[in-house]
Design a protein around this motif. Structure first.
Motif, mmCIF file in Angstrom:
data_model
loop_
_atom_site.group_PDB
_atom_site.id
_atom_site.type_symbol
_atom_site.label_atom_id
_atom_site.label_comp_id
_atom_site.label_asym_id
_atom_site.label_seq_id
_atom_site.Cartn_x
_atom_site.Cartn_y
_atom_site.Cartn_z
ATOM 1 N N ASP A 34 -11.061 -29.095 -22.842
ATOM 2 C CA ASP A 34 -10.849 -27.649 -22.791
ATOM 3 C C ASP A 34 -9.405 -27.300 -22.403
ATOM 4 N N LEU A 57 -12.440 -29.232 -27.300
ATOM 5 C CA LEU A 57 -12.890 -27.916 -26.832
ATOM 6 C C LEU A 57 -14.406 -27.886 -26.851
ATOM 7 N N HIS A 59 -16.288 -25.326 -26.376
ATOM 8 C CA HIS A 59 -16.680 -24.156 -27.160
ATOM 9 C C HIS A 59 -15.524 -23.182 -27.217
ATOM 10 N N LEU A 60 -15.754 -22.050 -27.867
ATOM 11 C CA LEU A 60 -14.646 -21.167 -28.202
ATOM 12 C C LEU A 60 -14.634 -19.871 -27.405
ATOM 13 N N CYS A 65 -10.639 -22.021 -24.274
ATOM 14 C CA CYS A 65 -9.794 -22.347 -25.425
ATOM 15 C C CYS A 65 -8.537 -21.494 -25.572
ATOM 16 N N ALA A 90 -13.609 -29.591 -31.984
ATOM 17 C CA ALA A 90 -14.225 -28.338 -31.531
ATOM 18 C C ALA A 90 -15.377 -27.988 -32.461
ATOM 19 N N ALA A 94 -13.413 -23.582 -35.670
ATOM 20 C CA ALA A 94 -12.354 -23.458 -34.663
ATOM 21 C C ALA A 94 -10.987 -23.265 -35.306
ATOM 22 N N ARG A 97 -10.747 -19.533 -36.086
ATOM 23 C CA ARG A 97 -10.823 -18.740 -34.854
ATOM 24 C C ARG A 97 -9.538 -18.871 -34.041
ATOM 25 N N LEU A 98 -9.043 -20.084 -33.888
ATOM 26 C CA LEU A 98 -7.843 -20.288 -33.083
ATOM 27 C C LEU A 98 -6.600 -19.763 -33.782
ATOM 28 N N CYS A 140 -21.863 -24.751 -27.985
ATOM 29 C CA CYS A 140 -21.138 -25.476 -26.946
ATOM 30 C C CYS A 140 -21.691 -26.886 -26.875
#
Length: 245
Positions: A34, A57, A59-60, A65, A90, A94, A97-98, A140
């Protein structure tokens, strides 16, 4: 194997700690578990960002994150990065999202990261990796890292979960969240209380329980005391602390 607590505040950074981030090292290989809000600043006091070999990670949610974004800035603009792509493991999605966290336009981050979806099992550097889905609203995964016969299990975020207990069976160290205070009316499948973290450690037969992810508005001493009702040797982590596994 060595564990260093970069940040351990639950649900967001607190006045004395960044949010969730843990550095695990073995045989010169470094993986971050994380990289939550505020953690990249704390990380720089403990390790050269270019020395990180992989990021996992759980989760998000932002407290696990969000500081991927300043890590991208460092890699792109500090002039200190080697240019190698960093493996980032992840839940599915991800990468998109990231990218949106970093920039509203969502331009890919593939110049910095080599994205991979959380596996059930894998090899990561010197570590054998096993994961299990936790009891949490967002997807997760808890993670078990094993090297040279020693195992560390990190719960990520979870409510009571038999899958997490099974993953942690016989581990040397269980790094377990304990975000919920001991009170009635708590939402299910979200977080553990201190007592529940202790119960999970006892049920899994782990050697050592490290309690973490306590929010700034929850009394950490009370969480530790509750954990010790089920696992008397439980310990409360602190930022910057190191533990040999």
């Amino acid at each position: 194997m060595r564990l260093t607590v970069v940040g351990c505040s639950g649900s967001g950074p607190g006045p004395t700690s960044a949010a969730s981030c843990y550095l695990v090292e073995h045989d010169g290989f470094r993986v971050l578990l994380d990289l939550g809000s505020g953690a990249f600043g704390a990380l720089q006091a403990l390790a050269d960002p270019d020395s990180i070999d992989a990021v996992y990670l759980s989760h998000l949610h932002a407290d696990h994150c969000l500081d991927v974004a300043p890590l991208v800035v460092w890699h792109r603009y500090s002039g200190r990065a080697s240019g190698r792509r960093l493996p980032l493991i992840a839940p599915a999605g991800a990468d998109r999202r990231l990218a949106l966290v970093y920039d509203g336009g969502g331009a890919p981050l593939t110049d910095v990261f080599d994205f991979a979806v959380t596996p059930v099992s894998a090899i990561l550097g010197p570590f054998t990796v096993q994961t299990a889905r936790t009891a949490h609203p967002a997807e997760c995964h808890a993670i078990r890292l094993t090297a040279h016969g020693s195992s560390l299990v990190y719960t990520g975020d979870t409510g009571p979960s038999q899958a997490v207990v099974d993953l942690a069976h016989g581990a040397d160290v269980l790094l377990a969240e304990a975000a919920h205070p001991e009170r009635d009316g708590l939402p299910p499948d979200l977080h553990l209380t201190g007592r529940q973290a202790g119960e999970a450690a006892a049920a899994a037969g782990v050697r050592r329980l490290l309690v973490t992810h306590v929010p700034a508005w929850v009394d950490p001493a009370a969480q530790l005391a509750a954990a010790r009702t089920a696992f008397p040797g439980a310990e409360l982590v602190r930022p910057g602390a190191t533990y040999d596994v």
